[in-house]
Design an enzyme around this catalytic site. Structure first.
Site, mmCIF file in Angstrom:
data_model
loop_
_atom_site.group_PDB
_atom_site.id
_atom_site.type_symbol
_atom_site.label_atom_id
_atom_site.label_comp_id
_atom_site.label_asym_id
_atom_site.label_seq_id
_atom_site.Cartn_x
_atom_site.Cartn_y
_atom_site.Cartn_z
ATOM 1 N N PRO A 39 0.808 -1.233 0.000
ATOM 2 C CG PRO A 39 -0.974 -1.606 1.473
ATOM 3 C CD PRO A 39 0.333 -2.186 1.033
ATOM 4 C CB CYS A 40 1.280 3.871 -2.477
ATOM 5 S SG CYS A 40 -0.319 4.287 -3.217
ATOM 6 C CB THR A 41 -2.359 4.598 2.130
ATOM 7 O OG1 THR A 41 -2.976 3.500 1.455
ATOM 8 C CG2 THR A 41 -3.413 5.581 2.607
ATOM 9 C CG LEU A 46 5.023 4.777 1.239
ATOM 10 C CD1 LEU A 46 5.174 3.481 0.448
ATOM 11 C CD2 LEU A 46 6.361 5.175 1.851
#
Length: 329
Positions: free
Chosen positions: A84-86, A88
């Protein structure tokens, strides 16, 4: 390397979403023996089931936290993941704690599984991996990921690729891998206009696909102010106007249309209910990600919102397929 004509490979795809890793491997001409994957999103699971529910070699393992890499070590040749890039991504103005964020810290679950598989696998058997995540992450997080992966794979390398090189949409991503002979792809001339079902656009490449879009009421202002979301115009003459002129003329067009948003209106995908612009259809969203037209759109009982969400979290299939070609002998 893998001789895909005789051997094929076994895959573990973590945070698998709608199984774009499988699409990419097939597009790269890599034979798949078993496809193990981990996913918990209900819409993504419904799409997986629609396509692969009867495939005995498609094995859904559930939550990444419950996977024991040691038990899979003899099986797996390639691990693929985009954790998950949430926390980042620069698009998140609220919580950018990076790898310490509630969702993005799941990178460490992937790292655990990679370590368990790597240390349990015979030294004579090669383990490949590919990780994808946002290029807008902070340097400290990028360097931490590189450091941790390099502890497991001495031949790990990092590439930065904007999907717009070979797809109709921007998607700037970092790719960590030890697949041999990988490279940034050569640019092609595919454009946003090429994938439209109707209407006109004012740019060669679409913006990065997110898990949501701007509204059909005043979303045009957010679209230009923040450079997010994708819209398709009804009239070519309006599409060609400068940004400032579009913003000046739009309020009158909206008022004349009588469109007031979610008050019982349910426009068709290819209609222009506000008299000016529409969102891309699910087919068009799929084409931006180089996903087959009906792969998501043809799955029943899933809302357009949820279909957009899973596409916004997916891989750009053609980019990943380009990288997977390094596995071929």
């Amino acid at each position: 390397m893998i001789n895909e004509k005789t051997e094929g490979i076994n895959i573990l795809s973590l945070f698998d979403g709608i199984s774009c890793a499988k699409l990419a491997l097939e597009r790269a001409g890599i034979k798949i023996n078993k496809y193990y994957c981990s996913e918990i999103d209900k819409s993504a699971l419904a799409i997986q089931k629609h396509h692969y529910g009867k495939d005995k070699n498609f094995i859904q393992l559930g939550d990444v936290k419950d996977i024991n890499g040691i038990e899979l070590s003899d099986e797996i040749d390639l691990v693929v993941f985009g954790s998950p890039c949430t926390n980042l991504s620069s698009i998140n103005p609220i919580d950018r704690r990076g790898l310490e964020g509630e969702e993005s810290k799941l990178f460490y679950e992937a790292l655990r599984i990679l370590t368990e598989i790597r240390v349990s696998k015979p030294a004579s058997k090669k383990l490949y991996f590919l990780m994808e995540n946002v290029a807008s992450m902070k340097a400290v997080d990028r360097d931490k990921i590189t450091e941790e992966l390099s502890k497991i794979f001495y031949d790990a390398q990092l590439l930065k690729i904007d999907s717009a090189l070979i797809t109709p949409a921007h998607r700037r991503r970092l790719y960590w891998t030890n697949i041999p002979n990988v490279s940034v792809p050569d640019a092609t001339d595919v454009t946003f206009s090429d994938i439209l079902e109707n209407g006109f656009v004012d740019r060669d490449k679409a913006n990065v696909l997110l898990s949501g879009n701007v509204t059909l009421t005043n979303g045009i202002f957010r679209h230009f102010k923040m450079n997010i979301g994708n819209i398709i115009y009804k009239d070519e003459s309006f599409a060609k106007l400068p940004k400032e002129e579009k913003l000046l003329r739009y309020p009158a067009i909206l008022e004349a249309s009588g469109y007031i948003g979610k008050s019982g209106s349910n426009p068709e995908e290819l209609d222009f209910p506000n008299g000016c612009y529409r969102h891309p259809s699910i087919k068009e969203y799929s084409r931006l990600m180089t996903v087959p037209d009906l792969y998501v759109d043809g799955v029943p009982k899933i809302s357009k919102t949820d279909k957009l969400k899973v596409l916004g979290l997916a891989f750009s299939v053609n980019v990943v397929a380009h990288l997977f070609k390094g596995l071929r002998q």
